[in-house]
Design a protein around this motif. Sequence first.
Motif, PDB file in Angstrom:
ATOM      1  N   GLY A  97      13.452  39.220  66.243  1.00  0.00           N
ATOM      2  CA  GLY A  97      14.154  40.104  65.044  1.00  0.00           C
ATOM      3  C   GLY A  97      15.123  39.175  64.265  1.00  0.00           C
ATOM      4  N   GLY A  98      14.815  37.817  64.498  1.00  0.00           N
ATOM      5  CA  GLY A  98      15.430  36.749  63.501  1.00  0.00           C
ATOM      6  C   GLY A  98      14.854  36.914  62.052  1.00  0.00           C
ATOM      7  N   LEU A  99      15.345  36.079  61.284  1.00  0.00           N
ATOM      8  CA  LEU A  99      14.886  36.169  59.840  1.00  0.00           C
ATOM      9  C   LEU A  99      13.285  35.296  59.762  1.00  0.00           C
ATOM     10  N   PHE A 100      12.467  35.857  59.414  1.00  0.00           N
ATOM     11  CA  PHE A 100      11.417  35.242  59.094  1.00  0.00           C
ATOM     12  C   PHE A 100      11.195  34.756  57.575  1.00  0.00           C
ATOM     13  N   TYR A 101      11.006  33.736  57.198  1.00  0.00           N
ATOM     14  CA  TYR A 101      10.902  33.326  55.814  1.00  0.00           C
ATOM     15  C   TYR A 101       9.380  32.868  55.510  1.00  0.00           C
ATOM     16  N   SER A 102       8.874  32.974  54.073  1.00  0.00           N
ATOM     17  CA  SER A 102       7.657  32.613  53.659  1.00  0.00           C
ATOM     18  C   SER A 102       7.600  32.408  52.353  1.00  0.00           C
ATOM     19  N   GLY A 103       6.795  31.214  51.980  1.00  0.00           N
ATOM     20  CA  GLY A 103       7.167  31.050  50.530  1.00  0.00           C
ATOM     21  C   GLY A 103       5.943  29.844  50.307  1.00  0.00           C
ATOM     22  N   HIS A 104       6.310  28.951  49.162  1.00  0.00           N
ATOM     23  CA  HIS A 104       5.634  28.126  48.678  1.00  0.00           C
ATOM     24  C   HIS A 104       6.256  26.663  48.769  1.00  0.00           C
ATOM     25  N   PHE A 105       5.260  25.687  48.992  1.00  0.00           N
ATOM     26  CA  PHE A 105       5.824  24.227  49.146  1.00  0.00           C
ATOM     27  C   PHE A 105       4.832  23.385  48.303  1.00  0.00           C
ATOM     28  N   ALA A 106       5.320  22.423  47.765  1.00  0.00           N
ATOM     29  CA  ALA A 106       4.608  21.301  47.010  1.00  0.00           C
ATOM     30  C   ALA A 106       5.186  19.888  47.633  1.00  0.00           C
ATOM     31  N   SER A 107       4.205  18.933  47.846  1.00  0.00           N
ATOM     32  CA  SER A 107       4.560  17.709  48.280  1.00  0.00           C
ATOM     33  C   SER A 107       3.600  16.529  47.866  1.00  0.00           C
ATOM     34  N   TRP A 108       4.156  15.304  47.850  1.00  0.00           N
ATOM     35  CA  TRP A 108       3.384  14.107  47.260  1.00  0.00           C
ATOM     36  C   TRP A 108       4.025  12.999  48.210  1.00  0.00           C
ATOM     37  N   PHE A 109       3.248  12.153  48.605  1.00  0.00           N
ATOM     38  CA  PHE A 109       3.419  10.859  49.046  1.00  0.00           C
ATOM     39  C   PHE A 109       2.644   9.639  48.643  1.00  0.00           C
ATOM     40  N   GLY A 110       3.120   8.510  48.481  1.00  0.00           N
ATOM     41  CA  GLY A 110       2.331   7.259  48.274  1.00  0.00           C
ATOM     42  C   GLY A 110       2.869   6.238  49.064  1.00  0.00           C
ATOM     43  N   LYS A 116       2.865  -9.496  48.988  1.00  0.00           N
ATOM     44  CA  LYS A 116       4.394  -9.696  48.632  1.00  0.00           C
ATOM     45  C   LYS A 116       5.354  -8.353  48.894  1.00  0.00           C
ATOM     46  N   ASN A 117       4.740  -7.365  49.154  1.00  0.00           N
ATOM     47  CA  ASN A 117       5.784  -6.300  49.505  1.00  0.00           C
ATOM     48  C   ASN A 117       4.771  -5.035  49.804  1.00  0.00           C
ATOM     49  N   SER A 118       5.705  -4.068  50.399  1.00  0.00           N
ATOM     50  CA  SER A 118       5.076  -2.638  50.439  1.00  0.00           C
ATOM     51  C   SER A 118       6.280  -1.863  50.139  1.00  0.00           C
ATOM     52  N   VAL A 119       5.678  -0.600  49.857  1.00  0.00           N
ATOM     53  CA  VAL A 119       6.515   0.311  49.397  1.00  0.00           C
ATOM     54  C   VAL A 119       5.985   1.761  50.005  1.00  0.00           C
ATOM     55  N   SER A 120       6.638   2.636  50.367  1.00  0.00           N
ATOM     56  CA  SER A 120       6.380   4.116  50.967  1.00  0.00           C
ATOM     57  C   SER A 120       7.305   5.176  50.289  1.00  0.00           C
ATOM     58  N   HIS A 121       6.974   6.065  49.651  1.00  0.00           N
ATOM     59  CA  HIS A 121       7.751   7.017  49.373  1.00  0.00           C
ATOM     60  C   HIS A 121       7.003   8.415  49.172  1.00  0.00           C
ATOM     61  N   ASP A 122       7.992   9.537  49.436  1.00  0.00           N
ATOM     62  CA  ASP A 122       7.603  10.927  49.354  1.00  0.00           C
ATOM     63  C   ASP A 122       8.389  11.780  48.641  1.00  0.00           C
ATOM     64  N   THR A 123       8.189  13.017  48.388  1.00  0.00           N
ATOM     65  CA  THR A 123       8.993  13.996  47.913  1.00  0.00           C
ATOM     66  C   THR A 123       8.122  15.304  48.189  1.00  0.00           C
TER      67      THR A 123
END
Length: 164
Positions: A97-110, A116-123
């Motif tokens: 009986g709790g609230l159910f949610y549905s919808g859309h997502f968008a994600s990116w990572f690199g 010399k270095n490393s980078v990791s990022h996401d949104t």
Amino acid sequence: MFGCIKRGAAIAAVLALTSGGAAYAAAGGAGTETFTEHQHGVELFSFPTENPCTGAKGTLAAIASNAVFHVTTQADGNFWVTGTAEGTATFTPEEAGGLFYSGHFASWFGEALNEKNSVSHDTGTFVLKGSDGSRVIVHMTSHLSTNAHGAITVQFEKFSSRCG
């Protein structure tokens, strides 16, 4: 709800996207290889979490309608990987009986790595509508940079949610 998505979703996306057949191709550079995978209808993740608006426990799941994963490696050890996905997200409450949610997502990572270095990022952004008509919008961004010695030079995580 969504607080532990950041790194876990990126890793889940990599695993899901690389599970299908892939084509490697020489990219014209000496020792350079590229890999690109397109996927549709792939479950990226499903894990327990909390609703950021009510605190109710439940399961967040995401199915990528469209996803692209790309890797480039070079003989000298330089490496780049990116992934983009968008599709359907759901939050299913533990309590009947709790609230159910549905919808859309968008994600990116690199991620990128060289001597010399490393980078990791996401949104990522999730926009969900509840079974009672309420809405939840969640956005997160993270970044991690290290130098050649592996010391962290930049690190941040930003998380915001709007309920209503």
